[in-house]
Design an enzyme around this catalytic site. Sequence first.
Site, PDB file in Angstrom:
ATOM      1  N   THR A  68       0.846  -1.195   0.000  1.00 25.17           N
ATOM      2  CA  THR A  68       0.000   0.000   0.000  1.00 25.17           C
ATOM      3  C   THR A  68       0.881   1.245   0.000  1.00 25.17           C
ATOM      4  O   THR A  68       1.980   1.225   0.535  1.00 25.17           O
ATOM      5  CB  THR A  68      -0.851  -0.048   1.284  1.00 25.17           C
ATOM      6  OG1 THR A  68      -1.785  -1.089   1.141  1.00 25.17           O
ATOM      7  CG2 THR A  68      -1.543   1.257   1.587  1.00 25.17           C
ATOM      8  N   ARG A 118     -14.281  -6.958  -0.274  1.00 26.13           N
ATOM      9  CA  ARG A 118     -13.700  -6.669   1.049  1.00 26.13           C
ATOM     10  C   ARG A 118     -13.110  -5.253   1.015  1.00 26.13           C
ATOM     11  O   ARG A 118     -12.468  -4.848   0.055  1.00 26.13           O
ATOM     12  CB  ARG A 118     -12.611  -7.683   1.375  1.00 26.13           C
ATOM     13  CG  ARG A 118     -11.817  -7.395   2.691  1.00 26.13           C
ATOM     14  CD  ARG A 118     -10.530  -6.663   2.425  1.00 26.13           C
ATOM     15  NE  ARG A 118      -9.676  -6.536   3.612  1.00 26.13           N
ATOM     16  CZ  ARG A 118      -8.587  -5.768   3.659  1.00 26.13           C
ATOM     17  NH1 ARG A 118      -8.236  -5.057   2.601  1.00 26.13           N
ATOM     18  NH2 ARG A 118      -7.861  -5.695   4.745  1.00 26.13           N
ATOM     19  N   ASP A 153      -8.751  -0.775   5.764  1.00 25.58           N
ATOM     20  CA  ASP A 153      -8.702   0.454   6.562  1.00 25.58           C
ATOM     21  C   ASP A 153      -8.365   1.691   5.729  1.00 25.58           C
ATOM     22  O   ASP A 153      -8.711   2.811   6.102  1.00 25.58           O
ATOM     23  CB  ASP A 153      -7.637   0.318   7.657  1.00 25.58           C
ATOM     24  CG  ASP A 153      -6.249   0.103   7.054  1.00 25.58           C
ATOM     25  OD1 ASP A 153      -6.116  -0.758   6.153  1.00 25.58           O
ATOM     26  OD2 ASP A 153      -5.304   0.799   7.455  1.00 25.58           O
ATOM     27  N   GLY A 171      -0.760  -1.752   6.759  1.00 27.52           N
ATOM     28  CA  GLY A 171      -0.679  -2.937   7.604  1.00 27.52           C
ATOM     29  C   GLY A 171      -1.943  -3.756   7.470  1.00 27.52           C
ATOM     30  O   GLY A 171      -2.728  -3.549   6.530  1.00 27.52           O
ATOM     31  N   GLY A 209      -5.302  -4.430   7.629  1.00 22.63           N
ATOM     32  CA  GLY A 209      -6.402  -3.477   7.741  1.00 22.63           C
ATOM     33  C   GLY A 209      -7.460  -3.817   8.762  1.00 22.63           C
ATOM     34  O   GLY A 209      -8.021  -2.916   9.405  1.00 22.63           O
TER      35      GLY A 209
HETATM   36  N1  ASP Z   1      -3.957  -1.739   4.951  1.00 22.99           N
HETATM   37  C1  ASP Z   1      -4.160  -2.390   3.683  1.00 22.99           C
HETATM   38  C2  ASP Z   1      -5.443  -3.189   3.736  1.00 22.99           C
HETATM   39  O1  ASP Z   1      -5.684  -3.854   4.717  1.00 22.99           O
HETATM   40  C3  ASP Z   1      -3.057  -3.295   3.276  1.00 22.99           C
HETATM   41  C4  ASP Z   1      -1.662  -2.695   3.319  1.00 22.99           C
HETATM   42  O2  ASP Z   1      -1.419  -1.739   4.026  1.00 22.99           O
HETATM   43  O3  ASP Z   1      -0.782  -3.195   2.599  1.00 22.99           O
HETATM   44  O4  ASP Z   1      -6.156  -3.192   2.756  1.00 22.99           O
END
Ligand code: ASP
Length: 308
Positions: free
Chosen positions: A174, A202, A205, A226, A228
């Site tokens: 991300t 889905r 966050d 992270g 989510g």
């Molecule tokens: N936070 C993101 C999610 O859960 C994933 C990521 O940060 O890589 O969609």
Amino acid sequence: MNKLAIAIHGGAGTITPASLTPELEKAYRGALSRALEDGYRVLTEGGTALDAVELAVVRLEDSPLFNAGKGSVFTKEGKHEMDAAIMCGKTLEAGAVAGVRSIRNPIRLTRAILEHSDHVFLSGYGAEEFARKYDVAFEPEDYFYDPYRYQQWRDVRDTDVFMLDHSKERKFGTVGAVALDASGNLAAATSTGGMTNKNYNRIGDTPLIGAGTYANNTTCAISCTGHGEFFMRAVVAYDVSCLMEYKGYTLQQACDLVVMDKLVKFGGEGGLIAVDAAGNMALPFNSAGMYRGCRSTETDAMVAIYKD
Ligand code: ASP
């Protein structure tokens, strides 16, 4: 001139020196540096924090190295569904999208929503229709295809496993940016393809204001990365802001408590980037690594991947 500051991230996770070849590490550092410099230039040329975070995120979305825009991970049904959000710390206006397909730069769409819609959060077809109305660019499905992401997905597609993009051998993530401009305004932006093999529809966050993205001139601007599901339930970005606003914590103290203590106890792997109204920055993470970079009028450009 007021202090200028920008920080960016390209995802957090199990990122160690052993997991990256020297060539790949160089490619990541180069992509992060270019996004950082382009974002910072917006600020030095008198642009707004919103413009700076939008451009930095566009650069990272356009790189297949990161799980956002081009190179987004595959859902359980083998498609790409992207989430993104942007927020202005001065006005508290925000724009967010969830589950959009075929949008070249989801962060550009969030900016159009922030500017032209009475709504904050659009999803699916409604978001895509809005994009058409405001000339946000579309790309065919194969634009988003990346061979590494495809392999990641093939490894788990017949299972119920869904995973952080960077939890496996290949490390991508991300993306996000936070900035403080010459007028003292803060902004935050985050964009993602989500998690590999995620259930279709889905939502993580990233597009949730207060969870993965938040900006408020009285406190700070935050962009998270992270797992989510944990970041949503811990309302991470707003929690950092609240600790500053209601308890008088410094940015660093608030970030340390939320990322290194509360999230760890909760089981939430990841990190965030943050800048406060005085231009202080924090880039904490509780995972093995986080692609990140920052620059301000007082500190030289810094790009890093692993724990120091
Ligand atoms: N936070 C993101 C999610 O859960 C994933 C990521 O940060 O890589 O969609």
